[in-house]
Design a protein around this motif. Structure first.
Motif, PDB file in Angstrom:
ATOM      1  N   GLU A 257       0.817  -1.205   0.000  1.00  0.00           N
ATOM      2  CA  GLU A 257       0.000   0.000   0.000  1.00  0.00           C
ATOM      3  C   GLU A 257       0.855   1.262   0.000  1.00  0.00           C
ATOM      4  OE1 GLU A 257      -2.404  -3.380   1.018  1.00  0.00           O
ATOM      5  OE2 GLU A 257      -0.520  -2.673   1.899  1.00  0.00           O
ATOM      6  N   SER A 279      -3.921   6.138  -1.472  1.00  0.00           N
ATOM      7  CA  SER A 279      -3.957   5.210  -0.343  1.00  0.00           C
ATOM      8  C   SER A 279      -5.306   4.525  -0.238  1.00  0.00           C
ATOM      9  CB  SER A 279      -3.642   5.949   0.959  1.00  0.00           C
ATOM     10  OG  SER A 279      -2.344   6.499   0.931  1.00  0.00           O
ATOM     11  N   ALA A 282      -5.488   1.874  -2.843  1.00  0.00           N
ATOM     12  CA  ALA A 282      -4.715   0.697  -2.446  1.00  0.00           C
ATOM     13  C   ALA A 282      -5.491  -0.141  -1.446  1.00  0.00           C
ATOM     14  CB  ALA A 282      -3.383   1.136  -1.848  1.00  0.00           C
TER      15      ALA A 282
END
Length: 319
Positions: A257, A279, A282
């Motif tokens: 991530e 983020s 991810a």
């Protein structure tokens, strides 16, 4: 059939027989455990794997604003994630030459869930143990699987970059070709046939593409809709590779991530996403893959038919 020590002209018959005897004793250990206890251990491990995946999915969902999640794109991410696990399982089965596909798939899915254990060794070790083959083939099967998966991830990343950047990145795609050629030429040592290596490579390549699709749709489920498929493919393949080699991180959690978000938010690849959006994308991809793995494990992991282990052949025996 001559084995490596015969071909190379080394090794003594007595030593070979002793090693084969020790291997046979080790292989017979599971059969000495009462059947009910073996089934209890299998079922207990199955439940632990289910619990780990369910916990990961729950913790990941808490970090995402589910109200802003596009359900249609997330569904595509989930389906691509299921495809990923099915395809790489087929790659392993083709590589190891297992005939009982149902049993092989069940063993694969249970051992795959062990990648959440730090160190990265438990999955290949347990996967090798489930093979009904001699020790050499067990070891080479997991070694070749690792080589193919990592080289294919690098190749997919290079090919994706060659579309949006310099065409010379396509040369990275030759990494997998070189690995396959080397493995084919080593077939007498690895005991893995050329056909098995080629078919496994095709399955694993399709699986890597399906993984990138899962991450792509995971990012789309968060936004924006203008993300580049090729850029996401490059970043997802590279971040997977980073998480794979980071053996200190169970399942690459956190590493993938972070690498994914850093690459997408750097602006170098034309996306210019904010760190928060990258983020979140991810995490959406991680959630889709966790749920996909959970579904595959539930559907296949309960099959527990056992086959007798095959002891390593003694020198002088004919295949």
């Amino acid at each position: 059939m001559d084995y490596p020590e015969n071909i190379l002209g080394g090794g003594r018959p007595q030593t070979s027989r002793l090693e084969a005897g020790r291997f046979k004793q080790l292989a017979s250990i599971p059969s000495k455990i009462p059947r009910r206890l073996r089934l209890a251990l299998i079922f207990g491990g199955f439940l632990l794997c289910l619990g780990a995946l369910a916990w990961l999915a729950y913790k990941t969902s808490q970090k995402i604003n589910l109200d802003e999640l596009n359900p249609y794109n997330f569904l595509w991410a989930l389906l691509a994630g299921i495809g990923y696990f099915v395809l790489i399982a087929c790659g392993w089965i083709a590589l190891s030459g297992q005939q009982d596909v149902k049993r092989a798939f069940s063993n694969w899915s249970r051992t795959q869930a062990l990648h959440f254990v730090p160190g990265g060794i438990l999955t290949p070790a347990s996967r090798a143990y489930t093979l009904n083959a001699n020790k050499s083939k067990r070891i080479w099967s997991v070694v070749i699987e690792t080589l193919l998966e990592t080289s294919l991830a690098a190749s997919v990343a290079g090919l994706a970059m060659s579309v949006t950047d310099s065409r010379y990145y396509a040369l990275i795609g030759l990494v997998s070709v070189v690995i396959v050629v080397i493995l084919i030429n080593l077939k007498s040592k690895t005991t893995i046939s050329s056909r098995s290596v080629v078919i496994a490579t095709l399955w694993l390549f399709a699986g890597r593409c399906s993984y990138c699709l899962a991450i792509f749709f995971g990012q789309l489920s968060i936004g924006p809709n203008s993300v580049s498929f090729w850029d996401i493919t490059f970043v997802s393949a590279l971040s997977w590779l980073a998480g794979y080699v980071a053996i200190f991180s169970p399942g690459g959690i956190g590493v993938r991530e972070v690498v994914y978000a850093k690459l997408l938010s750097s602006g170098k690849y034309g996306l210019h996403l904010s760190t928060s959006i990258a983020s979140a994308g991810a995490l959406a991809g991680r959630l889709a893959l966790s749920l996909a793995e959970l579904i595959v494990l539930v559907c296949t992991g309960t099959y527990s038919k056992e086959l007798p282990s095959t002891p390593e052949p003694v020198q002088g025996q004919q295949a």
